[in-house]
Enzyme design. Structure first.
Site, PDB file in Angstrom:
ATOM      1  NE  ARG A 229      55.050 -45.208  39.581  1.00 25.72           N
ATOM      2  CZ  ARG A 229      54.235 -46.259  39.776  1.00 25.72           C
ATOM      3  NH1 ARG A 229      54.483 -47.421  39.204  1.00 25.72           N
ATOM      4  NH2 ARG A 229      53.149 -46.138  40.516  1.00 25.72           N
ATOM      5  CG  HIS A 277      52.949 -48.815  34.084  1.00 30.70           C
ATOM      6  ND1 HIS A 277      53.356 -47.586  34.537  1.00 30.70           N
ATOM      7  CD2 HIS A 277      52.601 -49.504  35.199  1.00 30.70           C
ATOM      8  CE1 HIS A 277      53.246 -47.525  35.851  1.00 30.70           C
ATOM      9  NE2 HIS A 277      52.785 -48.682  36.283  1.00 30.70           N
TER      10      HIS A 277
HETATM   11  P1  NDP Z   1      56.765 -50.626  49.497  1.00 29.75           P
HETATM   12  O1  NDP Z   1      56.585 -49.238  49.977  1.00 29.75           O
HETATM   13  O2  NDP Z   1      56.102 -51.728  50.224  1.00 29.75           O
HETATM   14  O3  NDP Z   1      58.317 -50.976  49.399  1.00 29.75           O
HETATM   15  C1  NDP Z   1      59.253 -50.082  48.930  1.00 29.75           C
HETATM   16  C2  NDP Z   1      60.632 -50.650  49.144  1.00 29.75           C
HETATM   17  O4  NDP Z   1      61.590 -49.780  48.549  1.00 29.75           O
HETATM   18  C3  NDP Z   1      61.006 -50.771  50.634  1.00 29.75           C
HETATM   19  O5  NDP Z   1      61.739 -51.942  50.852  1.00 29.75           O
HETATM   20  C4  NDP Z   1      61.886 -49.548  50.856  1.00 29.75           C
HETATM   21  O6  NDP Z   1      62.858 -49.685  51.883  1.00 29.75           O
HETATM   22  C5  NDP Z   1      62.596 -49.483  49.521  1.00 29.75           C
HETATM   23  N1  NDP Z   1      63.119 -48.133  49.313  1.00 29.75           N
HETATM   24  C6  NDP Z   1      62.448 -46.957  49.244  1.00 29.75           C
HETATM   25  N2  NDP Z   1      63.304 -45.931  49.093  1.00 29.75           N
HETATM   26  C7  NDP Z   1      64.529 -46.465  49.079  1.00 29.75           C
HETATM   27  C8  NDP Z   1      65.834 -45.912  48.999  1.00 29.75           C
HETATM   28  N3  NDP Z   1      66.035 -44.602  48.886  1.00 29.75           N
HETATM   29  N4  NDP Z   1      66.880 -46.771  49.042  1.00 29.75           N
HETATM   30  C9  NDP Z   1      66.692 -48.096  49.163  1.00 29.75           C
HETATM   31  N5  NDP Z   1      65.484 -48.694  49.258  1.00 29.75           N
HETATM   32  C10 NDP Z   1      64.425 -47.876  49.221  1.00 29.75           C
HETATM   33  O7  NDP Z   1      56.289 -50.598  47.969  1.00 29.75           O
HETATM   34  P2  NDP Z   1      55.672 -51.804  47.102  1.00 29.75           P
HETATM   35  O8  NDP Z   1      56.559 -52.977  47.220  1.00 29.75           O
HETATM   36  O9  NDP Z   1      54.239 -51.966  47.394  1.00 29.75           O
HETATM   37  O10 NDP Z   1      55.774 -51.163  45.632  1.00 29.75           O
HETATM   38  C11 NDP Z   1      57.011 -50.762  45.101  1.00 29.75           C
HETATM   39  C12 NDP Z   1      56.803 -49.963  43.826  1.00 29.75           C
HETATM   40  O11 NDP Z   1      56.405 -50.803  42.764  1.00 29.75           O
HETATM   41  C13 NDP Z   1      55.692 -48.911  43.865  1.00 29.75           C
HETATM   42  O12 NDP Z   1      56.102 -47.735  44.535  1.00 29.75           O
HETATM   43  C14 NDP Z   1      55.446 -48.660  42.390  1.00 29.75           C
HETATM   44  O13 NDP Z   1      56.298 -47.648  41.930  1.00 29.75           O
HETATM   45  C15 NDP Z   1      55.834 -49.993  41.748  1.00 29.75           C
HETATM   46  N6  NDP Z   1      54.687 -50.684  41.165  1.00 29.75           N
HETATM   47  C16 NDP Z   1      54.681 -50.927  39.821  1.00 29.75           C
HETATM   48  C17 NDP Z   1      53.651 -51.611  39.235  1.00 29.75           C
HETATM   49  C18 NDP Z   1      53.669 -51.949  37.797  1.00 29.75           C
HETATM   50  O14 NDP Z   1      52.667 -52.445  37.273  1.00 29.75           O
HETATM   51  N7  NDP Z   1      54.771 -51.742  37.097  1.00 29.75           N
HETATM   52  C19 NDP Z   1      52.508 -52.079  40.031  1.00 29.75           C
HETATM   53  C20 NDP Z   1      52.617 -51.790  41.429  1.00 29.75           C
HETATM   54  C21 NDP Z   1      53.669 -51.103  41.964  1.00 29.75           C
HETATM   55  P3  NDP Z   1      62.426 -49.852  53.419  1.00 29.75           P
HETATM   56  O15 NDP Z   1      61.963 -51.301  53.518  1.00 29.75           O
HETATM   57  O16 NDP Z   1      63.645 -49.591  54.180  1.00 29.75           O
HETATM   58  O17 NDP Z   1      61.307 -48.895  53.665  1.00 29.75           O
HETATM   59  C1  OXD Z   2      50.984 -49.084  40.821  1.00 27.48           C
HETATM   60  C2  OXD Z   2      51.120 -49.247  39.365  1.00 27.48           C
HETATM   61  O1  OXD Z   2      51.675 -48.255  41.405  1.00 27.48           O
HETATM   62  O2  OXD Z   2      50.256 -49.902  38.743  1.00 27.48           O
HETATM   63  O3  OXD Z   2      50.156 -49.810  41.408  1.00 27.48           O
HETATM   64  O4  OXD Z   2      52.091 -48.777  38.792  1.00 27.48           O
END
Ligand code: NDP
Ligand code: OXD
Length: 314
Positions: A229, A277
């Protein structure tokens, strides 16, 4: 039993295809009939209008059309007891893996240099480095980060991962929490950001953090790739880091404000590769069906999958 209506509340893109697919099986509306419409049982949303969901008395679940949910949780009037479900889907994961591998390989194989040389018609072959000499550090080893890590391991890169809670992963040097952050960064040449935007991660990618990356490395400098993000990073700090050599290059898919303002210096920065994005698009042709199936299963009394922890923010 009347299943009620699905509220499709999407801003920032046209929801035509989502509407067609959801309406094939359920009654769908783009607007509730008043703030307390009792006929709405599910909401399918992307950046819904603030206050839209607060007064719906029979809302049973909120479905995000994306993997991230910050766009939903940003509304302070969100009904906290209604479960929020996010996207976890092979199609979206595959898109993100392709994006991360594409950007890592472009930086690793000197895409910036060669594009510059081509423009100037320069025939010059710089020394080549090998994946095993480059460490990619992934911030956020969740559904997307783990899949990206596996693909990078297959290519031979050294992979580090940073998570909130401890999650060892085979082949990956795993770090977690605040204490794990510095050693993770100090061992990383290419930083890939796949974190969710939460109170704990907002603005985390700042100048101080970028200074901790390993810049004396096989690539000749540290690289940032952000596909999480935009509000995770501070754009003024990225520009400063690119100017003073803290960063060699950056690939940015997400921005503090989207669409990125036409006045942003990032558009024409020679060390920045920018996408709108678009790293991993939510394709309704793949995602609407599992959503409808979840609604059916929920009505049969089965639990919802991929429910967000609203307290943690992801
Ligand atoms: P998940 O919820 O599966 O994974 C999130 C990861 O981030 C976990 O490993 C979590 O740790 C870690 N995390 C969260 N908070 C913290 C913190 N404070 N410190 C350290 N690590 C942290 O999410 P996804 O993998 O499915 O997606 C990740 C992000 O990708 C989405 O939230 C979205 O913002 C972004 N995204 C962007 C897209 C784009 O087109 N640009 C498309 C899709 C998603 P833990 O394992 O310990 O819970
Ligand atoms: C998502 C994105 O969160 O597209 O899936 O950013």
């Amino acid at each position: 039993m009347d299943k009620g209506r699905v509220l499709l509340a999407v801003t920032a893109f046209h929801p035509q295809r989502w509407y067609e697919l959801l309406a094939a099986e359920r009654k769908v509306t783009l607007e509730p009939d008043g703030a307390a419409d009792p006929t709405i049982t599910y909401a399918v949303v992307w950046k819904q209008r603030p206050n839209l969901l607060a007064g719906l008395p029979n809302l049973r679940a909120i479905f995000s059309v994306g993997a991230g949910v910050d766009h939903i949780l940003a509304d302070p009037t969100l009904p906290r007891k209604v479960p929020v479900v996010r996207v976890v889907a092979d199609n979206l994961t595959q898109h993100m893996v392709e994006f991360v591998v594409w950007r890592v390989l472009d930086h690793h194989r000197q895409g910036f240099l060669y594009r510059g040389q081509q423009k100037r018609k320069v025939w010059h072959e710089p020394p080549q480095r090998t994946a095993k000499d480059v460490a990619v550090g992934i911030m956020g080893l969740g559904n997307l980060g783990r899949a990206a890590a596996n693909a990078l391991l297959t290519l031979g890169f050294v992979v580090n991962g940073w998570t909130r809670t401890e999650h060892p992963m085979p082949g990956v040097a795993s770090f977690h929490g605040e204490r794990g952050l510095m050693p993770f960064l100090n061992a990383t040449d290419i930083l890939v950001v796949l974190l969710p935007l939460t109170a704990a991660t907002r603005g985390i990618i700042d100048y101080r953090l970028l200074r901790q990356l390993r810049s004396r490395n096989a690539l000749g400098g540290a690289v940032l790739i952000n596909a999480g993000r935009g509000k995770l990073h501070v754009e003024a700090d990225i520009l400063r880091a690119l100017e003073d050599g803290t960063l060699k290059e950056a690939s940015l898919d997400v921005f503090e404000a989207e669409p990125l303002a036409r006045t942003s210096p990032l558009w024409s920065h020679p060390k920045v590769f920018l996408t709108p994005h678009a790293a991993a698009t939510s394709d309704p042709n793949h995602l609407a069906r599992p959503m409808l199936e979840q609604m059916d299963a929920f009505e049969r009394g089965e639990p919802l999958d991929n429910v967000v922890d609203i307290g943690a923010g992801y």
